[in-house]
Design a protein around this motif. Sequence first.
Motif, PDB file in Angstrom:
ATOM      1  N   THR A   1       0.845  -1.202   0.000  1.00  0.00           N
ATOM      2  CA  THR A   1       0.000   0.000   0.000  1.00  0.00           C
ATOM      3  C   THR A   1       0.874   1.243   0.000  1.00  0.00           C
ATOM      4  OG1 THR A   1      -0.136  -0.040   2.384  1.00  0.00           O
ATOM      5  CG2 THR A   1      -1.916  -1.121   1.179  1.00  0.00           C
ATOM      6  N   LYS A   2       0.454   2.217   0.771  1.00  0.00           N
ATOM      7  CA  LYS A   2       1.157   3.505   0.849  1.00  0.00           C
ATOM      8  C   LYS A   2       2.669   3.372   1.051  1.00  0.00           C
ATOM      9  CE  LYS A   2      -2.282   6.379   3.052  1.00  0.00           C
ATOM     10  NZ  LYS A   2      -2.398   7.257   4.195  1.00  0.00           N
TER      11      LYS A   2
ATOM     12  N   ARG B   1      -0.698   6.730  10.421  1.00  0.00           N
ATOM     13  CA  ARG B   1      -1.054   7.344   9.133  1.00  0.00           C
ATOM     14  C   ARG B   1      -0.107   6.964   8.007  1.00  0.00           C
ATOM     15  NH1 ARG B   1      -2.445  11.832  12.581  1.00  0.00           N
ATOM     16  NH2 ARG B   1      -4.684  11.667  12.974  1.00  0.00           N
ATOM     17  N   GLN B   2       1.093   6.532   8.364  1.00  0.00           N
ATOM     18  CA  GLN B   2       2.002   6.032   7.326  1.00  0.00           C
ATOM     19  C   GLN B   2       1.538   4.684   6.761  1.00  0.00           C
ATOM     20  OE1 GLN B   2       6.110   5.961   8.711  1.00  0.00           O
ATOM     21  NE2 GLN B   2       5.732   7.796   9.909  1.00  0.00           N
TER      22      GLN B   2
ATOM     23  N   ALA C   1      -2.106   3.484   7.148  1.00  0.00           N
ATOM     24  CA  ALA C   1      -3.538   3.336   6.855  1.00  0.00           C
ATOM     25  C   ALA C   1      -4.273   4.654   7.062  1.00  0.00           C
ATOM     26  CB  ALA C   1      -4.141   2.261   7.750  1.00  0.00           C
ATOM     27  N   ASP C   2      -5.473   4.724   6.492  1.00  0.00           N
ATOM     28  CA  ASP C   2      -6.346   5.868   6.735  1.00  0.00           C
ATOM     29  C   ASP C   2      -7.386   5.566   7.810  1.00  0.00           C
ATOM     30  OD1 ASP C   2      -5.178   7.422   4.682  1.00  0.00           O
ATOM     31  OD2 ASP C   2      -6.313   6.252   3.199  1.00  0.00           O
ATOM     32  N   ARG C   3      -7.819   4.305   7.840  1.00  0.00           N
ATOM     33  CA  ARG C   3      -8.857   3.920   8.798  1.00  0.00           C
ATOM     34  C   ARG C   3      -8.337   2.803   9.699  1.00  0.00           C
ATOM     35  NH1 ARG C   3     -12.028   7.959   8.666  1.00  0.00           N
ATOM     36  NH2 ARG C   3     -13.485   6.750   9.925  1.00  0.00           N
TER      37      ARG C   3
ATOM     38  N   ASP D   1     -13.083  10.968  14.673  1.00  0.00           N
ATOM     39  CA  ASP D   1     -12.844  10.867  13.221  1.00  0.00           C
ATOM     40  C   ASP D   1     -12.961   9.436  12.719  1.00  0.00           C
ATOM     41  OD1 ASP D   1     -12.347  13.510  13.084  1.00  0.00           O
ATOM     42  OD2 ASP D   1     -10.165  13.343  12.827  1.00  0.00           O
ATOM     43  N   GLN D   2     -12.466   8.531  13.526  1.00  0.00           N
ATOM     44  CA  GLN D   2     -12.441   7.128  13.106  1.00  0.00           C
ATOM     45  C   GLN D   2     -13.743   6.406  13.486  1.00  0.00           C
ATOM     46  OE1 GLN D   2      -9.916   5.323  11.511  1.00  0.00           O
ATOM     47  NE2 GLN D   2      -8.816   7.226  11.170  1.00  0.00           N
TER      48      GLN D   2
ATOM     49  N   ALA E   1      -3.754  -0.276  12.561  1.00  0.00           N
ATOM     50  CA  ALA E   1      -3.867  -0.264  11.104  1.00  0.00           C
ATOM     51  C   ALA E   1      -4.245  -1.633  10.541  1.00  0.00           C
ATOM     52  CB  ALA E   1      -2.550   0.209  10.481  1.00  0.00           C
TER      53      ALA E   1
END
Lengths: 166, 426
Positions: free
Chosen positions: A164-165, B47-48, B50-52, B87-88, B148
Amino acid sequence: MKARGHVLKYGDNVDTDVIIPARYLNSFDAEELASHAMVDIDPTFTQRLQKGDIMVAGKNFGCGSSREHAPLCLKTAGVSCIIAKSFARIFYRNSINIGFAILECPEAAEEIQEGDVVNVDYDSGIITDETTHKTYQAQPFPPFLQKMIKANGLVNYVNEKKGTKA
Amino acid sequence: MGMTMTQKILAAHAGLDHVEAGQLIEAKLDVVMANDITGPMALPIFRQMADRVFDPDKVYLVPDHFTPNKDIKSAENSKAILDFSYDQHLTHVLEQGKCGVEHAILPERGYVTAGECIIGADSHTCTYGALGAFSTGVGTTDIATGMATGELWFKVPSAIRFKITGKPSPYVSGKDVILHIIHEIGVDGALYQSMEFTGDGIQYLTMDDRFTICNMAIEAGAKNGIFPVDEQTEAYLKEHCQKPHTVYTADADAVYDREIEVDLSKVRPMVAFPHLPGNGHTIDEVEQMDRIKIDQVVIGSCTNGRMSDLRKAASILKDQKVADHVRVMVVPATQKIFLQCIQEGLAEIFVKAGCAFNTPSCGPCMGGHMGVMAKGERCVSTTNRNFVGRMGDTESYIYLASPQTAAASAIAGYIANPETIGGAQK
Ligand code: SF4
């Protein structure tokens, strides 16, 4: 990967509260944390430390809290490697997870003295004390952990795995 | 070759039939927890990757260490984890004034249960082993990865089996048992290992005793502490927890590195002297020494801030006065316990005796606030660590003890025996 530097030596049970006291934990800025490294046990640490120096310690290094601030502040302060008789388990995990190689070698930890110049080869686990011309064989990392250290930590390892990222 | 209780839980979470000590595995996680110190540091790392979060039901962020926020930085850290929780869309959002110290609140609310694989970015996450779960403390990169991916690498631990026999005397509780054990095996006596508690004697250890014992497994270097699930566990889970649970038992032919017998009837009230939890002395030894005058007493924390702990302390402080030169901080571990102290009249006992009765927080335990010590001061504390500088100045001194011993010492003004000092006036 290799490290070479002067040795700063400590005893048994160096705990995370002295590596980075709780009163500084409301920050997680690595540079700021590094400026307080070891202050409660060795107030001159950050002045004496030269980039690349090696810490040698007794058993149970890094015992106490789970704070990753502890290996992070040592790594950021410029410590290249820690050789100890044994490490507390969370400190061990945290170090590997941030790509900070640490080696268990009771014999080296016993014999190497403050100020000695030491050379460490992570791949082979061979530690050479250039001052006394003695060599030691540290426990090599199992392949899984070697992969993680080579990836420079768990985050990169996970990202490589997921594709992924990053 | 059979597996220990811990190995069975890990095998199940790694999708393997069998694991062995030393094996590196990747296991699925049921609960991932961080606090106001470790959480904010984990977020950029998260955050590096995953987003969620992998599952909003299974992630918990607890503001407890520097709360109520002691300064601007602490406020920013608390805000960071609270904002992230919203947020999550985390199922359980924890906020100051509505929760408490992480290792008390998670079991109390039923967020953790038997058979689970739990990580927390706090070394005392080993507490939940009392419920028959595998639970261990990790660092921030680990916790970010857990949030993550819902998975983490583990090295399967070997184990020490503690065979608990006998029945403890009235002034001996879980804290004395674990201080006794750490004194026996040392602060690295269980390094990388599980501490599995078994034997007839565990029936005399209440759930609160077991939480205290597992809480301090890390002070012996252990990866986790774990109790089998018995009727007491089932009753506790029935009362607190809605989630289904799984009961794992060690195989009869499980291999242990060693077995240590602990006869509860022989355990005495214990005091761990500065600066290591393994530096224990029995109260009888302490009574042979010159009196150790104290300046502060702390009754609280994830180790001993639960209801039964406060009841025990109150039974000693009832109708008594704290010594003039001693300040006492009573800190219930959760809001529920705080309220119960008011309802049961304990708050009145503490305040009348001359104690500060404080809002739930880690507070003085790690020298954050609400009871920091000056140079030269000495404290008897029901917390779990007496390291150099843990509660304030590097030349202040912490003596770890049970709530009973702490309460008796508060009255006496020096480290005192709860069997002879205080309310139960004997
Ligand atoms: S009460 Fe103390 S030991 Fe427990 S989580 Fe808080 S700071 Fe850590």
